[in-house]
Design a protein around this motif. Structure first.
Motif, PDB file in Angstrom:
ATOM      1  N   HIS A   8       0.821  -1.215   0.000  1.00 29.60           N
ATOM      2  CA  HIS A   8       0.000   0.000   0.000  1.00 29.60           C
ATOM      3  C   HIS A   8       0.852   1.261   0.000  1.00 29.60           C
ATOM      4  N   LYS A   9       1.991   1.189   0.689  1.00 24.34           N
ATOM      5  CA  LYS A   9       2.884   2.351   0.715  1.00 24.34           C
ATOM      6  C   LYS A   9       3.428   2.637  -0.689  1.00 24.34           C
ATOM      7  N   ALA A  10       3.834   1.597  -1.378  1.00 27.19           N
ATOM      8  CA  ALA A  10       4.409   1.762  -2.720  1.00 27.19           C
ATOM      9  C   ALA A  10       3.365   2.259  -3.720  1.00 27.19           C
ATOM     10  N   VAL A  11       2.180   1.672  -3.675  1.00 28.67           N
ATOM     11  CA  VAL A  11       1.129   2.086  -4.619  1.00 28.67           C
ATOM     12  C   VAL A  11       0.681   3.514  -4.315  1.00 28.67           C
ATOM     13  N   LEU A  12       0.588   3.824  -3.036  1.00 28.69           N
ATOM     14  CA  LEU A  12       0.181   5.176  -2.643  1.00 28.69           C
ATOM     15  C   LEU A  12       1.171   6.219  -3.169  1.00 28.69           C
ATOM     16  N   ALA A  13       2.457   5.905  -3.052  1.00 33.23           N
ATOM     17  CA  ALA A  13       3.491   6.823  -3.549  1.00 33.23           C
ATOM     18  C   ALA A  13       3.354   7.014  -5.056  1.00 33.23           C
ATOM     19  N   ALA A  14       3.074   5.918  -5.762  1.00 35.95           N
ATOM     20  CA  ALA A  14       2.912   6.000  -7.220  1.00 35.95           C
ATOM     21  C   ALA A  14       1.651   6.777  -7.592  1.00 35.95           C
TER      22      ALA A  14
END
Lengths: 176, 116
Positions: free
Chosen positions: A130-136
């Protein structure tokens, strides 16, 4: 999902956007590709949730997985309906493919675990995912989106991912 | 002629006997509606909309979920826990007090309902 692999996929797939935008050139990624990436990310988490529901016996993990499956399926249903309405076919691309490959690898890794070890690994992976997708979403996908309705859906998706990340962090902390 | 007269008398009789009953029902409903104001709280795009003002104890709170996600309105003090599936409309009766609430599925979604 492996945190570094996921971050790498997003960076490789989308990293060129900033420089392209700076040069005022045509967007390196279009709405059809963005829709595909967002859909793929949601589908990966639904698959992970289904695996969790079949493997875990922990009540908190099961409740979390049910929420992930329900929420991400709702966003993806909406995304497909919007694509149909706009006459856009989500376009497969290198970032989507990297995401799918990483998701599949993580599924295999998690499948080998069981009990508390599985619960912990699943929760930690959900935090990283979720952290990675949120950043993207916030850093690249939403700013690059042209269509207002798709942008609005992705903004709602960003709020959802933020909530899920917090929930995953609480879950992971409770399993330590 | 004779048949139509009977029909007319019959209809009049029916009208006389049923009219008071029909008249009574709307009057009662109207009195109830006037006493209880309806305040709508809309959920959409992962947010609780603006909170109603001027709510009095006994008023109706109508929770309307326009979002694509399932939510809840869950009081922090445990006084209510309303499940709101996508598209759902749920009515509750306001109690006096200030009630902080949140969505138990998405705890970042919060609000405070005040009724006097």
């Amino acid at each position: 999902m492996n945190k570094s692999l996921f971050a790498l996929a997003l960076t490789l797939g989308l990293g060129s956007l900033a420089s392209v935008h700076a040069q005022q050139a045509a967007p390196a990624i279009n709405d059809a590709q963005i829709a595909h990436i967002a859909y793929t990310a949601g589908a990966i988490d639904v698959t992970a949730a289904k695996q969790a529901l079949s493997k875990s016996h922990n009540k908190a993990v099961i409740e979390f997985a049910k929420e992930m499956a329900r929420d991400h399926a709702a966003v993806n249903d909406q995304a497909l309906a919007l694509a149909k309405k706009l006459g856009v076919t989500p376009a497969d691309n290198a970032t989507s493919q990297s995401l799918a490959k990483g998701g599949s690898a993580e599924q295999t890794k998690l499948a080998a675990l069981s009990g508390a070890a599985y619960d912990k690994a699943y929760a930690e992976n959900e935090v990283a995912f979720h952290k990675a997708v949120l950043a993207a979403l916030d850093g690249t996908l939403i700013p690059a989106t042209q269509n207002a309705e798709l942008k609005s859906l992705l903004e709602t998706g960003s709020k959802l991912f933020h909530e899920h990340q917090m929930h995953a962090e609480h879950l992971a902390a409770s399993l330590k | 002629m004779f048949r139509s007269t009977i029909l007319a008398v019959g209809l009049l009789a029916l009208g006389c006997s049923f009219a008071p009953a029909f008249a009574a029902t709307p009057a009662t409903a109207s009195a109830t509606t006037q006493a209880k104001a309806v305040h709508v709280i809309v959920l959409d795009k992962m947010v609780f909309g603006p909170m109603p003002t001027g709510v009095r104890a006994g008023d109706i709170i109508e929770w309307v979920n326009h979002d694509i996600f399932e939510h809840s309105a869950t009081a922090r003090d445990g006084s209510f826990d309303i499940d709101l599936k996508p598209g759902a409309t749920v009515r509750t009766t306001a109690k006096a007090g200030s009630f902080a609430f949140f969505c138990k599925f998405h705890p970042g979604m919060t609000g405070t309902l005040v009724a006097k």
